[in-house]
Design a protein around this motif. Structure first.
Motif, PDB file in Angstrom:
ATOM      1  N   ARG A  69       0.810  -1.215   0.000  1.00  0.00           N
ATOM      2  CA  ARG A  69       0.000   0.000   0.000  1.00  0.00           C
ATOM      3  C   ARG A  69       0.846   1.270   0.000  1.00  0.00           C
ATOM      4  O   ARG A  69       0.376   2.339  -0.380  1.00  0.00           O
ATOM      5  CB  ARG A  69      -0.961   0.011   1.189  1.00  0.00           C
ATOM      6  CG  ARG A  69      -0.365   0.329   2.536  1.00  0.00           C
ATOM      7  CD  ARG A  69      -1.454   0.270   3.600  1.00  0.00           C
ATOM      8  NE  ARG A  69      -0.978   0.679   4.903  1.00  0.00           N
ATOM      9  CZ  ARG A  69      -0.981   1.939   5.318  1.00  0.00           C
ATOM     10  NH1 ARG A  69      -1.373   2.913   4.524  1.00  0.00           N
ATOM     11  NH2 ARG A  69      -0.559   2.234   6.538  1.00  0.00           N
ATOM     12  N   ARG A 276     -10.171   2.984   1.561  1.00  0.00           N
ATOM     13  CA  ARG A 276      -9.260   2.296   2.473  1.00  0.00           C
ATOM     14  C   ARG A 276      -9.159   0.828   2.091  1.00  0.00           C
ATOM     15  O   ARG A 276     -10.138   0.206   1.678  1.00  0.00           O
ATOM     16  CB  ARG A 276      -9.757   2.445   3.911  1.00  0.00           C
ATOM     17  CG  ARG A 276      -8.934   1.610   4.878  1.00  0.00           C
ATOM     18  CD  ARG A 276      -9.047   2.011   6.321  1.00  0.00           C
ATOM     19  NE  ARG A 276      -8.260   1.086   7.120  1.00  0.00           N
ATOM     20  CZ  ARG A 276      -6.937   1.094   7.198  1.00  0.00           C
ATOM     21  NH1 ARG A 276      -6.250   1.990   6.527  1.00  0.00           N
ATOM     22  NH2 ARG A 276      -6.280   0.203   7.927  1.00  0.00           N
ATOM     23  N   ASP A 293      -8.998   2.167  10.907  1.00  0.00           N
ATOM     24  CA  ASP A 293      -7.887   3.087  11.152  1.00  0.00           C
ATOM     25  C   ASP A 293      -8.463   4.429  11.593  1.00  0.00           C
ATOM     26  O   ASP A 293      -8.814   5.270  10.772  1.00  0.00           O
ATOM     27  CB  ASP A 293      -7.045   3.255   9.885  1.00  0.00           C
ATOM     28  CG  ASP A 293      -5.635   3.774  10.182  1.00  0.00           C
ATOM     29  OD1 ASP A 293      -5.317   3.965  11.370  1.00  0.00           O
ATOM     30  OD2 ASP A 293      -4.870   3.977   9.227  1.00  0.00           O
ATOM     31  N   SER A 350      -4.707   7.241   8.317  1.00  0.00           N
ATOM     32  CA  SER A 350      -4.088   6.399   7.295  1.00  0.00           C
ATOM     33  C   SER A 350      -2.940   7.091   6.580  1.00  0.00           C
ATOM     34  O   SER A 350      -2.165   6.443   5.868  1.00  0.00           O
ATOM     35  CB  SER A 350      -5.137   5.958   6.267  1.00  0.00           C
ATOM     36  OG  SER A 350      -6.104   5.132   6.884  1.00  0.00           O
TER      37      SER A 350
END
Length: 539
Positions: A69, A276, A293, A350
């Motif tokens: 990611r 996300r 998160d 995040s």
């Protein structure tokens, strides 16, 4: 032996010694520092106020994650380093890391598109040094739906397959701790640092309270590492006021359901409606989904899943797997943890970097915060380098890159399956079935001979569970039933029915082996009941 049976002796010995390094914090970061330091020839002690891995290090997504990611955030260096470290963890501990082919589907308008996904996974393979047999493959829409028919079909364009490594985070932490102890480091759980005194010119005093029995001990150290995870700022306050750089906590929640409720066989890493990324991973007849998160401002030791957290994950499953229809009453267990991140003004949870940071606190205390499970070894190397340099200690070079962890003495992962086959057959001669033997050797690696050596002395526990319990008491510093069920075996998340079934029998064995008083037995019974209630809060 690495056992709480020797607890008083350990603490009295630690009280009398002068250490090169005292580490505060027994999560993956702290035990990693202990292993690196002791293998360089330093005299090392570590204290943990709870059980080893009780904080963040038992509450992750349970992946030695390659950091895919981070490509979205152009953190190229982080991806490369995490990929390399992931391979090192696998080679040094194949019994606690399992290659897992992950499906990354891409959709019209989603974060990942066909061209960018193919390019991203190719770059990921190159940066992370992924071995040829584990490099990405691209799938058509039809191939994706063949693998996971439950996936949302509308807008689906195809997918990519890449390898992640599944682990048990607490198990990995325990194996690192054992490796450090086997090489001479002194590590003790349930020992809380309550004062730090730097006034002596020759050493720093770390005063430690034995939270099981109440006594206080003085540990003398030439240097101190604060690796307390979510409690880093609390330890800093023992030395000086916390100003400027400080921690911010974010919360991650996972839910566990049965495979019958969510019949997923292929792990999936998917783009949620809000952008996300979410994991859905099959494991041991269950499927776990996570993570959330969000910022978290309460006490780290009280973190729990809330209705909002659970609904977010259920909605994520409904968005990507519309035919499944998961509901709250199908949730068997949950876990929640906090990530200790270094504060960045104006960043969403995040967006805050997971990169570790090291800085000096007071005269002889070095603080480390941030970082990820995967990068623990490299973080430890950096910390010990700084300790040696700044405190003018004499030490050898870092050797942990090719150092097997406890249970991983196999000269690399390529020999693991052969070892499993051998000990699956040998286990039968110890009275275990082949299925039981295979499960034990996959869990304990090259320590399985010691585990299997325990003669089954109670009909109230299955033989493998009894052997695991006795080994955890004698060689893994388990002090309470919660230690065993949560962090030595992970059963409270993935087999909570057995936890409830065998709770009393496990308590009986531990009470006998560790000589519990009536008060301790009552207290530990209540702790276990509370842990079960917290895990089953959505039953």
């Amino acid at each position: 032996m690495f056992s709480n049976k020797e607890r008083t002796h350990y603490l009295q010995t630690m009280h009398e010694e002068l250490y090169d390094l005292v580490i505060i914090g027994g999560g993956i970061t702290g035990v990693g520092v202990a292993l690196d330091a002791v293998t360089r020839g330093l005299k090392v002690a570590l204290v943990e106020m709870q059980d080893f891995a009780e904080g963040t290090s038992s509450r992750s997504t349970k992946l030695v994650h390659g950091g895919l990611r981070y490509l979205k955030q152009a953190q190229v260096k982080e991806v490369a380093e995490l990929g390399r470290e992931r391979a090192i963890v696998y080679e040094n501990a194949p019994h606690v890391t399992t290659p897992l082919w992950m499906l990354l589907p891409f959709y019209e308008g989603g974060t990942f598109q066909k061209t960018t996904t193919a390019l991203g996974l190719t770059v990921y393979d190159l940066l992370a040094g992924v071995k040829r047999s584990e490099r990405r493959t691209m799938l058509s829409k039809e191939d994706v739906l063949t693998r996971v028919p439950m996936l949302r079909e509308q807008g689906l364009l195809g997918g990519g397959m890449y390898v992640e490594y599944r682990t048990d985070d607490a198990r990995l932490t325990i194996e690192v701790a054992k490796a450090a102890a086997e090489r001479g480091a002194k590590l003790i759980n349930y020992a809380k640092a309550v004062r730090i005194d730097e006034r002596n010119v020759a050493f720093t005093s770390v005063y430690v309270q034995d939270t099981l029995h109440g006594n206080e001990y003085q540990l003398k150290a030439k240097s101190v590492v604060n690796a307390a995870g979510p409690w880093v700022d609390e330890v800093r306050q023992l030395v000086e006021p916390v100003e400027g750089k400080h921690l911010v906590l974010t919360k991650g929640v996972h839910i566990v359901v049965s495979h019958d409720a969510f019949p997923l066989d292929q792990p999936v890493y998917f783009d949620n409606a809000d952008g996300r990324m979410i994991f859905a991973i099959p494991r041991e007849g269950k499927v776990y989904i996570g993570t959330t998160d969000t910022f978290y401002e309460e006490a780290a030791e009280r973190v729990q899943a809330t209705d909002e957290d659970v609904m977010y994950l259920l909605q994520a499953v409904a968005y990507m797997f519309p035919s499944v229809g998961l509901t709250k009453d199908q949730i068997e267990s949950t876990w929640a943890g906090v990530r200790p991140l270094v504060h960045k003004e104006g960043k969403d949870p995040s967006e805050i970097s997971r990169k570790d940071e090291i800085w000096h606190t007071g005269q002889r205390v070095i603080t480390i915060a941030g970082g990820k499970l995967t990068g623990y070894r490299k973080m430890a190397q950096s910390v010990v380098d700084e300790v040696v340099k700044s405190m003018h200690l004499t030490a050898g070079k870092c050797i942990t890159k090719h150092l097997p962890l406890s249970g991983g003495d196999l000269n690399g992962s390529k020999f693991f399956e052969q070892y499993v086959d051998t000990w699956t057959k040998r286990g039968v001669t110890h009275g275990f079935t082949e299925e039981e033997s295979e499960a034990l050797v996959r869990w304990y690696g090259t320590n399985v001979a010691q585990v299997m050596s325990y003669e089954h002395e109670t009909s109230d526990l299955p033989a493998p569970l009894y052997a695991s319990l006795r080994y955890s008491i004698d060689y893994e510093m388990a002090a309470t039933p919660v230690d065993f069920f949560v962090r030595r075996r992970g059963m409270i998340y993935f087999d909570i029915a057995s936890v409830e079934r065998y709770a009393s029998a496990v308590m009986d064995v531990m009470a006998e082996q560790l000589s519990y008083s009536d008060e301790e037995r009552s207290r530990y019974t209540q702790q276990l009941e509370q842990a079960i209630a917290e895990a089953k809060v959505y039953e």
